[in-house]
Design a protein around this motif. Sequence first.
Motif, PDB file in Angstrom:
ATOM      1  N   LEU A   1      24.313 -14.794  -5.576  1.00 56.07           N
ATOM      2  CA  LEU A   1      23.007 -14.408  -6.093  1.00 56.07           C
ATOM      3  C   LEU A   1      22.736 -12.938  -5.824  1.00 56.07           C
ATOM      4  N   ILE A   2      22.218 -12.251  -6.847  1.00 57.91           N
ATOM      5  CA  ILE A   2      21.714 -10.888  -6.720  1.00 57.91           C
ATOM      6  C   ILE A   2      20.212 -10.943  -6.980  1.00 57.91           C
ATOM      7  N   GLY A   3      19.435 -10.363  -6.095  1.00 57.96           N
ATOM      8  CA  GLY A   3      17.993 -10.326  -6.267  1.00 57.96           C
ATOM      9  C   GLY A   3      17.517  -8.911  -6.570  1.00 57.96           C
ATOM     10  N   LEU A   4      16.684  -8.757  -7.582  1.00 56.48           N
ATOM     11  CA  LEU A   4      16.104  -7.469  -7.959  1.00 56.48           C
ATOM     12  C   LEU A   4      14.592  -7.639  -8.062  1.00 56.48           C
ATOM     13  N   ARG A   5      13.855  -6.813  -7.334  1.00 61.06           N
ATOM     14  CA  ARG A   5      12.397  -6.940  -7.340  1.00 61.06           C
ATOM     15  C   ARG A   5      11.742  -5.580  -7.503  1.00 61.06           C
ATOM     16  N   GLY A   6      10.792  -5.511  -8.449  1.00 56.67           N
ATOM     17  CA  GLY A   6       9.984  -4.320  -8.640  1.00 56.67           C
ATOM     18  C   GLY A   6       8.619  -4.524  -7.994  1.00 56.67           C
ATOM     19  N   ILE A   7       8.140  -3.529  -7.274  1.00 57.07           N
ATOM     20  CA  ILE A   7       6.900  -3.680  -6.514  1.00 57.07           C
ATOM     21  C   ILE A   7       5.700  -3.490  -7.431  1.00 57.07           C
ATOM     22  N   SER A   8       4.933  -4.558  -7.604  1.00 52.35           N
ATOM     23  CA  SER A   8       3.794  -4.555  -8.518  1.00 52.35           C
ATOM     24  C   SER A   8       2.451  -4.454  -7.807  1.00 52.35           C
ATOM     25  N   ASP A   9       2.397  -4.837  -6.536  1.00 58.33           N
ATOM     26  CA  ASP A   9       1.109  -4.904  -5.840  1.00 58.33           C
ATOM     27  C   ASP A   9       1.353  -4.949  -4.336  1.00 58.33           C
ATOM     28  N   GLY A  10       0.270  -4.882  -3.581  1.00 56.96           N
ATOM     29  CA  GLY A  10       0.410  -5.065  -2.148  1.00 56.96           C
ATOM     30  C   GLY A  10      -0.375  -4.147  -1.244  1.00 56.96           C
ATOM     31  N   PRO A  11      -0.381  -2.831  -1.484  1.00 58.60           N
ATOM     32  CA  PRO A  11      -1.062  -1.946  -0.525  1.00 58.60           C
ATOM     33  C   PRO A  11      -2.556  -2.214  -0.385  1.00 58.60           C
ATOM     34  N   GLU A  12      -3.198  -2.597  -1.486  1.00 54.15           N
ATOM     35  CA  GLU A  12      -4.642  -2.856  -1.465  1.00 54.15           C
ATOM     36  C   GLU A  12      -4.918  -4.333  -1.759  1.00 54.15           C
ATOM     37  N   PRO A  13      -5.963  -4.894  -1.169  1.00 58.13           N
ATOM     38  CA  PRO A  13      -6.330  -6.280  -1.479  1.00 58.13           C
ATOM     39  C   PRO A  13      -6.574  -6.448  -2.978  1.00 58.13           C
ATOM     40  N   PRO A  14      -6.058  -7.515  -3.592  1.00 57.01           N
ATOM     41  CA  PRO A  14      -6.241  -7.708  -5.032  1.00 57.01           C
ATOM     42  C   PRO A  14      -7.680  -8.066  -5.382  1.00 57.01           C
ATOM     43  N   THR A  15      -8.085  -7.632  -6.562  1.00 62.69           N
ATOM     44  CA  THR A  15      -9.424  -7.959  -7.064  1.00 62.69           C
ATOM     45  C   THR A  15      -9.364  -8.838  -8.308  1.00 62.69           C
ATOM     46  N   GLY A  16      -8.146  -9.148  -8.775  1.00 61.74           N
ATOM     47  CA  GLY A  16      -7.988  -9.988  -9.951  1.00 61.74           C
ATOM     48  C   GLY A  16      -6.560  -9.943 -10.448  1.00 61.74           C
ATOM     49  N   LEU A  17      -6.305 -10.698 -11.506  1.00 62.93           N
ATOM     50  CA  LEU A  17      -4.955 -10.796 -12.045  1.00 62.93           C
ATOM     51  C   LEU A  17      -4.406  -9.445 -12.471  1.00 62.93           C
TER      52      LEU A  17
END
Length: 219
Positions: free
Chosen positions: A168-184
């Motif tokens: 298995l090779i895993g590839l992940r792009g960082i979409s969120d995280g530093p700030e608390p989410p406020t919605g989708l």
Amino acid sequence: MHNSLAIPDLVPMAGGQVLFVMAAQAEYGPQLRARFAPVFTGIGPIEAAMHGALALRALEHAGHCPDWVVCLGSAGSRICPLGEVFQVKSVSWRDIDASPFGFTRGVTPLVDHPVDIPLITPLPIAAARLSTGGDVLSGDAYDGVDADMVDMETFAIARVCALFDVPLIGLRGISDGPEPPTGLHDWTNLLGHLDEELARTVDMLPAALASHPPRKRPA
């Protein structure tokens, strides 16, 4: 269920065959669509395990087991830069904790797997440790996770790949995280950009896999 048993598409690459696996259509933009047709598992560890196993079982039954599985998509992180793509160096499962019975936290009771399952990292890009779980993390919740980034599927796919003896090779792009989410939208805002970045990473795979030739399987 009938659609889940269809034989998935494989992509010829570096003398072998690659199966691409993603969680959701939202992560599958025009750049990735131009390159491969993935198996969509749905979001979360249970959906990933179920549909990942069905896909590999259908391929095995048809005599077309892949030489590599590539699980790709988005991830959250407090420390990895937003918009960047990382290889998965190792993956753990943050939901499992049977430590009151004397088992190591992160290890399935009576199953022989390490807390951090190492994955192959053939690409010339940065690698990071990943934690899989069934929750969206924000704020102080990251304090309890011993990993660089978080997702909801890769550990389940790693266990499926171990069952079928496929790297298995895993590839992940960082979409969120530093700030608390406020919605989708806090998840979807960067998915168009990550579609382009992940596509560029996928374009590196043929050369990278050439140095990791497919294993010969028993007849």
